[in-house]
Design a protein around this motif. Sequence first.
Motif, mmCIF file in Angstrom:
data_model
loop_
_atom_site.group_PDB
_atom_site.id
_atom_site.type_symbol
_atom_site.label_atom_id
_atom_site.label_comp_id
_atom_site.label_asym_id
_atom_site.label_seq_id
_atom_site.Cartn_x
_atom_site.Cartn_y
_atom_site.Cartn_z
ATOM 1 N N TYR A 84 0.840 -1.182 0.000
ATOM 2 C CA TYR A 84 0.000 0.000 0.000
ATOM 3 C C TYR A 84 0.885 1.244 0.000
ATOM 4 O O TYR A 84 1.848 1.336 0.760
ATOM 5 C CB TYR A 84 -0.915 0.016 1.237
ATOM 6 C CG TYR A 84 -1.928 -1.112 1.245
ATOM 7 C CD1 TYR A 84 -2.119 -1.888 2.382
ATOM 8 C CD2 TYR A 84 -2.699 -1.384 0.123
ATOM 9 C CE1 TYR A 84 -3.045 -2.916 2.402
ATOM 10 C CE2 TYR A 84 -3.630 -2.411 0.127
ATOM 11 C CZ TYR A 84 -3.800 -3.173 1.263
ATOM 12 O OH TYR A 84 -4.721 -4.185 1.271
ATOM 13 N N ASP A 85 0.526 2.195 -0.844
ATOM 14 C CA ASP A 85 1.308 3.427 -0.930
ATOM 15 C C ASP A 85 0.778 4.476 0.050
ATOM 16 O O ASP A 85 1.534 5.112 0.780
ATOM 17 C CB ASP A 85 1.254 3.974 -2.369
ATOM 18 C CG ASP A 85 1.857 2.992 -3.353
ATOM 19 O OD1 ASP A 85 1.091 2.328 -4.082
ATOM 20 O OD2 ASP A 85 3.098 2.876 -3.371
ATOM 21 N N VAL A 86 -0.527 4.666 0.021
ATOM 22 C CA VAL A 86 -1.168 5.601 0.948
ATOM 23 C C VAL A 86 -1.859 4.776 2.027
ATOM 24 O O VAL A 86 -2.481 3.772 1.727
ATOM 25 C CB VAL A 86 -2.191 6.487 0.206
ATOM 26 C CG1 VAL A 86 -2.966 7.364 1.177
ATOM 27 C CG2 VAL A 86 -1.482 7.354 -0.823
ATOM 28 N N ILE A 87 -1.731 5.220 3.263
ATOM 29 C CA ILE A 87 -2.337 4.479 4.372
ATOM 30 C C ILE A 87 -3.611 5.181 4.815
ATOM 31 O O ILE A 87 -3.627 6.397 5.028
ATOM 32 C CB ILE A 87 -1.352 4.370 5.553
ATOM 33 C CG1 ILE A 87 -0.125 3.577 5.120
ATOM 34 C CG2 ILE A 87 -2.006 3.725 6.777
ATOM 35 C CD1 ILE A 87 -0.399 2.163 4.667
ATOM 36 N N PHE A 88 -4.669 4.378 4.932
ATOM 37 C CA PHE A 88 -5.984 4.872 5.355
ATOM 38 C C PHE A 88 -6.060 4.646 6.863
ATOM 39 O O PHE A 88 -6.482 3.599 7.323
ATOM 40 C CB PHE A 88 -7.044 4.054 4.615
ATOM 41 C CG PHE A 88 -8.318 4.778 4.346
ATOM 42 C CD1 PHE A 88 -9.418 4.607 5.159
ATOM 43 C CD2 PHE A 88 -8.430 5.621 3.255
ATOM 44 C CE1 PHE A 88 -10.604 5.269 4.901
ATOM 45 C CE2 PHE A 88 -9.612 6.283 2.986
ATOM 46 C CZ PHE A 88 -10.699 6.103 3.817
ATOM 47 N N GLU A 89 -5.674 5.652 7.601
ATOM 48 C CA GLU A 89 -5.471 5.461 9.045
ATOM 49 C C GLU A 89 -6.693 5.887 9.846
ATOM 50 O O GLU A 89 -7.193 7.007 9.697
ATOM 51 C CB GLU A 89 -4.242 6.278 9.473
ATOM 52 C CG GLU A 89 -3.994 6.361 10.963
ATOM 53 C CD GLU A 89 -3.570 7.754 11.401
ATOM 54 O OE1 GLU A 89 -2.916 8.453 10.603
ATOM 55 O OE2 GLU A 89 -3.930 8.169 12.517
ATOM 56 N N ASP A 90 -7.183 4.987 10.692
ATOM 57 C CA ASP A 90 -8.234 5.330 11.645
ATOM 58 C C ASP A 90 -7.556 5.990 12.836
ATOM 59 O O ASP A 90 -6.477 5.546 13.255
ATOM 60 C CB ASP A 90 -8.985 4.056 12.066
ATOM 61 C CG ASP A 90 -10.276 4.349 12.809
ATOM 62 O OD1 ASP A 90 -10.862 3.398 13.354
ATOM 63 O OD2 ASP A 90 -10.706 5.525 12.835
ATOM 64 N N GLN A 91 -8.184 7.018 13.403
ATOM 65 C CA GLN A 91 -7.520 7.800 14.455
ATOM 66 C C GLN A 91 -6.914 6.944 15.568
ATOM 67 O O GLN A 91 -5.766 7.166 15.963
ATOM 68 C CB GLN A 91 -8.505 8.840 15.022
ATOM 69 C CG GLN A 91 -7.932 9.698 16.139
ATOM 70 C CD GLN A 91 -8.092 9.046 17.504
ATOM 71 O OE1 GLN A 91 -9.099 8.436 17.813
ATOM 72 N NE2 GLN A 91 -7.072 9.159 18.342
ATOM 73 N N PRO A 92 -7.623 5.934 16.142
ATOM 74 C CA PRO A 92 -7.025 5.169 17.234
ATOM 75 C C PRO A 92 -5.844 4.303 16.820
ATOM 76 O O PRO A 92 -5.193 3.713 17.681
ATOM 77 C CB PRO A 92 -8.173 4.300 17.765
ATOM 78 C CG PRO A 92 -9.219 4.331 16.743
ATOM 79 C CD PRO A 92 -9.030 5.543 15.920
ATOM 80 N N ASN A 93 -5.555 4.212 15.535
ATOM 81 C CA ASN A 93 -4.414 3.399 15.105
ATOM 82 C C ASN A 93 -3.150 4.229 14.935
ATOM 83 O O ASN A 93 -2.127 3.735 14.454
ATOM 84 C CB ASN A 93 -4.719 2.705 13.767
ATOM 85 C CG ASN A 93 -5.961 1.843 13.836
ATOM 86 O OD1 ASN A 93 -6.761 1.797 12.901
ATOM 87 N ND2 ASN A 93 -6.145 1.148 14.956
ATOM 88 N N LEU A 94 -3.218 5.509 15.314
ATOM 89 C CA LEU A 94 -2.094 6.410 15.065
ATOM 90 C C LEU A 94 -0.778 5.864 15.610
ATOM 91 O O LEU A 94 0.213 5.747 14.897
ATOM 92 C CB LEU A 94 -2.397 7.781 15.684
ATOM 93 C CG LEU A 94 -1.228 8.772 15.720
ATOM 94 C CD1 LEU A 94 -0.804 9.149 14.315
ATOM 95 C CD2 LEU A 94 -1.599 10.028 16.498
ATOM 96 N N ALA A 95 -0.759 5.550 16.899
ATOM 97 C CA ALA A 95 0.506 5.141 17.522
ATOM 98 C C ALA A 95 1.007 3.816 16.959
ATOM 99 O O ALA A 95 2.214 3.583 16.873
ATOM 100 C CB ALA A 95 0.334 5.041 19.037
ATOM 101 N N GLN A 96 0.075 2.942 16.578
ATOM 102 C CA GLN A 96 0.494 1.648 16.020
ATOM 103 C C GLN A 96 1.093 1.814 14.639
ATOM 104 O O GLN A 96 2.060 1.142 14.274
ATOM 105 C CB GLN A 96 -0.719 0.706 15.916
ATOM 106 C CG GLN A 96 -0.845 -0.224 17.090
ATOM 107 C CD GLN A 96 -1.972 -1.222 16.910
ATOM 108 O OE1 GLN A 96 -3.138 -0.873 16.938
ATOM 109 N NE2 GLN A 96 -1.625 -2.471 16.746
ATOM 110 N N PHE A 97 0.525 2.711 13.828
ATOM 111 C CA PHE A 97 0.979 2.867 12.450
ATOM 112 C C PHE A 97 2.184 3.806 12.344
ATOM 113 O O PHE A 97 3.003 3.680 11.428
ATOM 114 C CB PHE A 97 -0.162 3.437 11.585
ATOM 115 C CG PHE A 97 -1.238 2.443 11.236
ATOM 116 C CD1 PHE A 97 -2.284 2.820 10.395
ATOM 117 C CD2 PHE A 97 -1.239 1.154 11.724
ATOM 118 C CE1 PHE A 97 -3.293 1.921 10.059
ATOM 119 C CE2 PHE A 97 -2.243 0.252 11.396
ATOM 120 C CZ PHE A 97 -3.276 0.638 10.551
ATOM 121 N N ALA A 98 2.247 4.786 13.253
ATOM 122 C CA ALA A 98 3.224 5.874 13.099
ATOM 123 C C ALA A 98 4.668 5.420 12.864
ATOM 124 O O ALA A 98 5.358 5.994 12.023
ATOM 125 C CB ALA A 98 3.152 6.816 14.299
#
Lengths: 432, 307
Positions: A84-98
């Motif tokens: 995936y090039d662009v990540i569709f991030e749900d707000q509560p996943n911020l710290a996990q994805f960052a």
Amino acid sequence: MKTHILVIVVFTLVFILSGLLVNAAEKITLTIPCLDTVWTHSLIDRMPEWKAKHPNVKIYWDLLPFETLFEKQMVDLSMGTGNYDVIFEDQPNLAQFAPYMVDITPFIEKYNTDIEDFVQPYYDYGSLYKGKRISLSIQGNALIMFYRKDLFDEAGIGTFPLSWEQVKEAAEKLTVDLDSDGEVDRYGYAMGLGLKPHMACSFFALLRSFGGEITRSYWFHGDDHTPIFNSRAGVRAIEWLKSIVPFMPIGYITYGWEEITVDLQQDRLAFALQWNDIAPAMEDVTSSKIVGKMAYAPAPRFTTTGGWFLGLNSATPHKEQAYEFAEWMTVGDKRKFALGGGSPNSYSVYLDPEFVKELPVGLNFGPAIVKALETGRPRPGDRYTCYSEMQDIIEAACQEALLGKKTPKGALDEAATEIARLLKRFGYTIPD
Amino acid sequence: METSVYPFFQRRNTEELKIRERISRSCEKHLQYFFLAPAIVIFVLLAIYPLVYSLNLSLYNISLAVSGTGEFLGSYNYAFALTDFLCLAVGLEFILGLGISILLSNKLMKRRWVVVRSRGFFLLPTMMAPVVIGLTFRLMYHPEFGVLNYFLTQLRIISRNIVWLGEPDFALFSLVVADVWQWTPFIALVMLAGFLAVPEELHEAAEMDGASWFQSFLHITCPLSKRVILIALLIRTMDALKTFDVVYTLTRGGPGRMTELLSFFIYRQGFRYASYSYAAATSILLAIVIIGIATVLVTVLRRTMRA
């Protein structure tokens, strides 16, 4: 004969290879994972505009249901595969994805992206992690009250804002057996109490309304992450939920946003706590029996906010193009997005009274949405990389307490102990 | 000395033939490996490599999985839910499968043409995708619109709509029912194969000696079909320990964690929390448990075969 065949084979191979090479040289394909819902389809419908401006950048949309979207992105990011090039991030996943996403500050400066229009601090909750800006906000959501104004007027209940105690009284009044057959035909109230993530959203809204918080770091902004949701406020939240259960639909423990939407549409529910972007479904003449009857108000005291953000996968080889696309989706023409049923995170959209009138019913709250985004609180996924696990522990405890398997205090204490152990394992400070 | 050219050509042809034969045999010998190669490559990639990778991954966190501080298998809840599910599901499948296989075995009962012709129909549940079954049962279990509550309330068996997937007393049982519906025909089929393998002469001889159907079943069919029954139990037990589909489609482990089986726990660790090493460690432990149970059953099977 053999020579002829050889010539044909060689010619075909050259033809195919040249085609591939030409394609490879000219076209870039960006793969975007995306929630499969109404407003994302309205984004996809705008693709001809993108294509006209960027003919060499093709977009492939990978439409996925909510849970699968998170899982596939998590696997892709943590494995560094760069699918995936662009990540569709749900707000509560911020710290996990960052940790796996690109700091887009240089891109914001380079493209002079207008991030001042995003409602704060809501935008920071979903995009700022340890000083690193990782995403642009595409949508701003808050849990608000959907209520049947006609039923409220009929029952003589005052208008919102109501306190949570008044919500319970209203729920009792509005739970009715219309045909006197001994079975309830319309329940008073509902809120998401199913797993992943409905229960967490509802519990946090109640917890904070009753004066509680999830960990100490929220109050003192320090480095003390001791869980405190098992305080008197947390117990009160669970006890409040238990007291309103008789006025909730059967099966309340499995209820999520979809079930609540259907019950509201089918006139089986008088009011509910629901995400604001689901409001257009109430006015959908093909599926709703209560068109024109639904009203909207902020939740009592504190609400839970959430929403979607677009960021860049650090493993993508097309960072520039991916950022251009994310910017076009988020900052470019928010008004068109709002008219298509989206709920953009934008001061300029919601504070323009003339434009707000044009919005679909249910999204035309204007300043009320801005207020909800400004004052609402997010789930703690913006600071804890292990938030998914924390959410599951809290939700399991809340459900066990609601079903009477454990006392509210007992369930929350056990959950707090488990979460403290979890946070320590992930390196968060919990003083002894 | 003969200097005939003809014999020279003959010798040359013979030698050529021998060389060609040698080459042909060698090619044949290596050709079998060539045809086997794709299957071996796929097996190594899909089975061996993931296993070795998981083992390697699990070593980083095996201590966490067996710390003995309640973190073993995540929580004791999983062990209890798994044990309950295993005993209920496999037990019910065995009992129902036995009953169905007796019905289908027209040697033991009077010939029933309906039963004989409906053998294929009984296999339909096993042929369906588990996800399809899970979603179908989810609709049936709906507390307000599901057919189950409708018929049970109409028949006055229950007085109120039950939240099959949401009430603690019914959630695990609802999973068991879906699993039993799907896999009972498999057990029945395996047992049926065992019953039909028993020589008919033994039943006839028993009948002539005045034995009833039940005595014939108990003293002839059962002992001779013991191996088959054990194999059916072995396969279903190993499968039941790995059950994931029904949990995922029906309850997602809820309410609370009451229906969270170990396989679902592993999935959560791996795909939701990205704790790959922890998930790998737990899956290795699950594999060890399955191997342990399988070893016990195989030992019993071997003793039966020796006897």
